[in-house]
Design a protein around this motif. Structure first.
Motif, mmCIF file in Angstrom:
data_model
loop_
_atom_site.group_PDB
_atom_site.id
_atom_site.type_symbol
_atom_site.label_atom_id
_atom_site.label_comp_id
_atom_site.label_asym_id
_atom_site.label_seq_id
_atom_site.Cartn_x
_atom_site.Cartn_y
_atom_site.Cartn_z
ATOM 1 N N MET A 1 34.307 30.519 45.481
ATOM 2 C CA MET A 1 35.145 31.706 45.595
ATOM 3 C C MET A 1 34.300 32.850 46.119
ATOM 4 O O MET A 1 33.157 33.053 45.662
ATOM 5 C CB MET A 1 35.728 32.073 44.227
ATOM 6 C CG MET A 1 36.760 33.187 44.278
ATOM 7 S SD MET A 1 37.519 33.478 42.646
ATOM 8 C CE MET A 1 38.774 34.672 43.074
ATOM 9 N N SER B 1 34.051 37.602 33.714
ATOM 10 C CA SER B 1 32.968 36.722 34.151
ATOM 11 C C SER B 1 32.509 35.786 33.043
ATOM 12 O O SER B 1 32.064 34.673 33.312
ATOM 13 C CB SER B 1 31.787 37.564 34.653
ATOM 14 O OG SER B 1 31.339 38.439 33.629
ATOM 15 N N ASP C 1 35.171 30.530 36.422
ATOM 16 C CA ASP C 1 35.693 29.852 37.607
ATOM 17 C C ASP C 1 37.223 29.994 37.616
ATOM 18 O O ASP C 1 37.952 29.048 37.329
ATOM 19 C CB ASP C 1 35.288 28.374 37.580
ATOM 20 C CG ASP C 1 35.642 27.649 38.871
ATOM 21 O OD1 ASP C 1 36.001 28.330 39.854
ATOM 22 O OD2 ASP C 1 35.576 26.407 38.896
ATOM 23 N N PRO C 2 37.752 31.186 37.936
ATOM 24 C CA PRO C 2 39.174 31.479 37.754
ATOM 25 C C PRO C 2 40.109 30.636 38.627
ATOM 26 O O PRO C 2 41.291 30.520 38.321
ATOM 27 C CB PRO C 2 39.290 32.968 38.110
ATOM 28 C CG PRO C 2 38.108 33.247 38.970
ATOM 29 C CD PRO C 2 37.017 32.352 38.487
ATOM 30 N N CYS C 3 39.596 30.072 39.697
ATOM 31 C CA CYS C 3 40.430 29.218 40.545
ATOM 32 C C CYS C 3 40.101 27.734 40.357
ATOM 33 O O CYS C 3 40.611 26.891 41.085
ATOM 34 C CB CYS C 3 40.257 29.581 42.018
ATOM 35 S SG CYS C 3 40.891 31.224 42.436
ATOM 36 N N LYS D 1 32.471 36.035 46.392
ATOM 37 C CA LYS D 1 31.982 36.859 45.276
ATOM 38 C C LYS D 1 32.704 38.199 45.197
ATOM 39 O O LYS D 1 33.055 38.669 44.102
ATOM 40 C CB LYS D 1 30.468 37.088 45.406
ATOM 41 C CG LYS D 1 29.636 35.806 45.308
ATOM 42 C CD LYS D 1 29.860 35.115 43.962
ATOM 43 C CE LYS D 1 29.020 33.849 43.831
ATOM 44 N NZ LYS D 1 29.292 33.122 42.565
ATOM 45 N N TYR E 1 38.387 40.499 38.678
ATOM 46 C CA TYR E 1 37.989 40.870 37.312
ATOM 47 C C TYR E 1 38.248 42.352 37.043
ATOM 48 O O TYR E 1 38.779 42.730 35.994
ATOM 49 C CB TYR E 1 36.521 40.556 37.086
ATOM 50 C CG TYR E 1 36.172 39.085 37.057
ATOM 51 C CD1 TYR E 1 37.096 38.133 36.647
ATOM 52 C CD2 TYR E 1 34.895 38.652 37.435
ATOM 53 C CE1 TYR E 1 36.769 36.784 36.615
ATOM 54 C CE2 TYR E 1 34.557 37.311 37.408
ATOM 55 C CZ TYR E 1 35.489 36.374 37.002
ATOM 56 O OH TYR E 1 35.165 35.043 36.962
ATOM 57 N N TRP F 1 38.056 30.098 48.048
ATOM 58 C CA TRP F 1 39.200 30.426 47.206
ATOM 59 C C TRP F 1 39.528 31.917 47.314
ATOM 60 O O TRP F 1 38.637 32.764 47.309
ATOM 61 C CB TRP F 1 38.904 30.123 45.733
ATOM 62 C CG TRP F 1 38.979 28.680 45.331
ATOM 63 C CD1 TRP F 1 37.962 27.879 44.909
ATOM 64 C CD2 TRP F 1 40.151 27.872 45.274
ATOM 65 N NE1 TRP F 1 38.403 26.627 44.605
ATOM 66 C CE2 TRP F 1 39.761 26.595 44.817
ATOM 67 C CE3 TRP F 1 41.485 28.083 45.569
ATOM 68 C CZ2 TRP F 1 40.658 25.550 44.657
ATOM 69 C CZ3 TRP F 1 42.379 27.048 45.406
ATOM 70 C CH2 TRP F 1 41.968 25.800 44.950
ATOM 71 N N TYR F 2 40.835 32.220 47.393
ATOM 72 C CA TYR F 2 41.300 33.600 47.375
ATOM 73 C C TYR F 2 42.517 33.695 46.450
ATOM 74 O O TYR F 2 43.249 32.722 46.249
ATOM 75 C CB TYR F 2 41.678 34.089 48.780
ATOM 76 C CG TYR F 2 40.492 34.324 49.668
ATOM 77 C CD1 TYR F 2 39.819 35.553 49.647
ATOM 78 C CD2 TYR F 2 40.028 33.325 50.525
ATOM 79 C CE1 TYR F 2 38.724 35.776 50.471
ATOM 80 C CE2 TYR F 2 38.935 33.541 51.349
ATOM 81 C CZ TYR F 2 38.284 34.768 51.317
ATOM 82 O OH TYR F 2 37.181 34.980 52.113
ATOM 83 N N GLU G 1 35.712 38.837 46.197
ATOM 84 C CA GLU G 1 37.077 38.563 45.739
ATOM 85 C C GLU G 1 37.106 38.382 44.233
ATOM 86 O O GLU G 1 37.987 38.897 43.541
ATOM 87 C CB GLU G 1 37.598 37.315 46.454
ATOM 88 C CG GLU G 1 39.001 36.897 46.059
ATOM 89 C CD GLU G 1 40.082 37.616 46.842
ATOM 90 O OE1 GLU G 1 41.273 37.278 46.661
ATOM 91 O OE2 GLU G 1 39.752 38.524 47.633
ATOM 92 N N GLN G 2 36.103 37.647 43.728
ATOM 93 C CA GLN G 2 36.047 37.391 42.290
ATOM 94 C C GLN G 2 35.814 38.675 41.507
ATOM 95 O O GLN G 2 36.473 38.940 40.490
ATOM 96 C CB GLN G 2 34.945 36.377 41.995
ATOM 97 C CG GLN G 2 34.952 35.833 40.584
ATOM 98 C CD GLN G 2 33.961 34.685 40.418
ATOM 99 O OE1 GLN G 2 33.017 34.534 41.190
ATOM 100 N NE2 GLN G 2 34.168 33.877 39.395
ATOM 101 N N CYS H 1 45.723 30.745 43.130
ATOM 102 C CA CYS H 1 44.728 30.803 44.203
ATOM 103 C C CYS H 1 45.102 29.849 45.326
ATOM 104 O O CYS H 1 45.907 28.931 45.151
ATOM 105 C CB CYS H 1 43.346 30.438 43.682
ATOM 106 S SG CYS H 1 42.842 31.300 42.183
#
Length: 476
Positions: free
Chosen positions: A34, A57, A62-64, A36, A43, A81-82, A38-39, A74
């Motif tokens: 993903m 975090s 690993d949200p996706c 960084k 958050y 990943w987006y 975007e992540q 996602c």
């Protein structure tokens, strides 16, 4: 024997290689990294709504992938990943709950592949209200297709005009919030909209003429606001509309002009407005209508002038309290799908057509508060089936024949027809007969006299000569 063993070993190796290759292909998507930035933006945006205690975090590294966040969807774009969907509020049991003090952080507008954004029951504090940001929405213009704010009483202020930049938007739902002010004219620029719901807010002013450009609309719901003025002519040209709800506003003028082409409309609800000018032909040209609700408008007009047979799909017809006059047309009994017919609180006269009881699916019929007269001709079975869903009260000259029917089974609020009369001896004042004319009750009831309209034989004689002769024969 050795050759068979080698063949077996080779087959096993090939099988294992195939499984490994498939596993690699399957895991490639799960293992996709993903971006960084975007992540981090995800958050921070979520933390603004749920509170600073939330450490994405640590909770969802690993949200996706293997630690998904409820309400976050996602997709892979260019091998990364987006975020494509973000839903904040108690949609599900594990959904993200909103804090008392919430904020729209600028990182929300850095999610450049976001397609859907939803807030449900999130901004609820009236002590800490919040407004929708007025800028930055143009940053999501390349991706955003759906915005929903549902049941947020603490969401106040006006709809930002920058919503007009979201040209890819297909659904805009602002339902039951505390939003105020006029509806932005540039929402009419969102020509890809198929759903526009602005119901249950405090919007004022006119419906923008620009809404006539929303040719792809399937649902238009502006109900439960304080909108006023006349309907824009362009709304009659929204030929794709399936649902059109303007109820509970302060709109006025004629309901539709002659250039209405709402051929696909299944629901038209304009209850509780100030529309006038009678029922007109464009409504009867909406042959797909299943629900037509016009109650509590000073429409006026003669109900007999309209050809109701053209609305064969109608399931609900509510014309109560609209100032209708004339007699109830028997043609309404031709609407075989009708389940609800509301004609209460009008100026309707005459006798209700008995054929209305033949409607196979009818389970509610309201004729109350009119000037209906005569004897109801519905069966006792009909009254029993309908119960209080048959309303004919407040029609002073309407009655039902008793016959074998008990008062208990009769229509609620309707008086029984007079069984007979009490006659007096003109010389002595003594009563003649038993006062009820029990032996001739059916005959007298058929005359339709009320208990207040007859004092004795003299008044009956004045009604008709033939009746006089017959009554004299009965009592001499």
């Amino acid at each position: 024997m050795l050759m068979r063993s080698n063949r077996f070993t080779l087959a096993v190796c090939i099988l294992c290689l195939g499984i490994w290759c498939c596993g690699q292909a399957y895991n490639t998507e799960e293992a996709a990294p993903m971006e960084k930035a975007e992540q981090a933006a995800l958050y921070s945006a979520i933390q603004g709504f749920v509170g600073n205690w939330w450490n994405g975090s640590d909770l969802y590294p690993d949200p996706c992938g293997w630690t998904p966040i409820q309400g976050v969807s996602c997709d892979i774009v260019g091998g990364l990943w987006y975020i494509t969907a973000l839903s904040i509020g108690p949609f599900y049991e594990n959904s993200l709950a909103c804090a008392t003090n919430v904020e729209f952080r600028p990182q929300l507008f850095q999610l450049k592949h976001l397609k859907s954004l939803s807030f449900f029951n999130c901004f609820v504090s009236l002590r800490h209200p919040i407004t929708i940001p007025g800028d930055k929405w143009e940053k999501l213009a390349g991706s955003l297709q759906s915005i929903e704010f549902r049941s947020n009483p603490g969401l106040i202020g006006q709809v930002p005009t920058s919503f007009g930049y979201l040209k890819k938007l297909q659904s805009l739902v602002l339902l039951e919030n505390g939003l105020t002010g006029q509806v932005p004219t540039n929402i009419g620029n969102l020509t890809n909209l198929n759903r526009l719901v602005l119901a249950g807010n405090r919007f004022t002013g006119r419906i923008p003429d620009s809404f006539g450009r929303l040719k792809k609309l399937l649902i238009l719901d502006l109900s439960r606001n304080s909108l006023s003025g006349h309907l824009p002519l362009g709304l009659g040209g929204l030929a794709s509309l399936l649902k059109f709800d303007l109820s509970n506003n302060q709109l006025k003028g004629k309901l539709f002009a002659r250039n209405a082409y709402l051929k696909n409309l299944t629901l038209l609800d304009v209850r509780n407005n100030k529309f006038s000018g009678g029922l007109n032909q464009p409504i009867l040209d909406m042959h797909s209508l299943e629900e037509l609700m016009l109650s509590c408008n000073p429409l006026g007009g003669d109900i007999m002038r309209l050809d109701w047979q053209s609305l064969q799909s109608l399931v609900v017809l509510d014309l109560s309290n609209v100032g209708l006059k004339g007699e109830i047309p028997e043609s309404l009994s031709g609407l075989k799908r009708l389940r609800y017919l509301g004609l209460g609180n009008n100026n309707l006269a005459g006798n209700p057509p008995a054929k209305l009881a033949s409607l196979p699916d009818l389970n509610a019929l309201y004729l109350n508060g009119n000037n209906l007269t005569g004897v109801l001709k519905f069966s006792e079975i009909f009254y029993w089936k309908m119960g209080k869903r048959f309303g004919a009260w407040n029609n002073a000259e309407l009655c039902y024949p008793i016959g074998s029917m008990t008062t208990r089974n009769g229509p609620y609020g309707v008086k029984p027809c007079q069984r007979g009369v009490t006659l007096l001896d003109p010389n002595s004042g003594a009563k003649l007969g038993d006062g009820n004319l029990n032996n001739n009750s059916h005959f007298v009831a058929s005359l339709g006299f009320s208990s207040n309209g007859i004092d004795g034989l003299r008044q009956l004689i004045l009604v008709d000569t033939s009746i006089t002769v017959l009554l004299l024969n009965l009592f001499l």
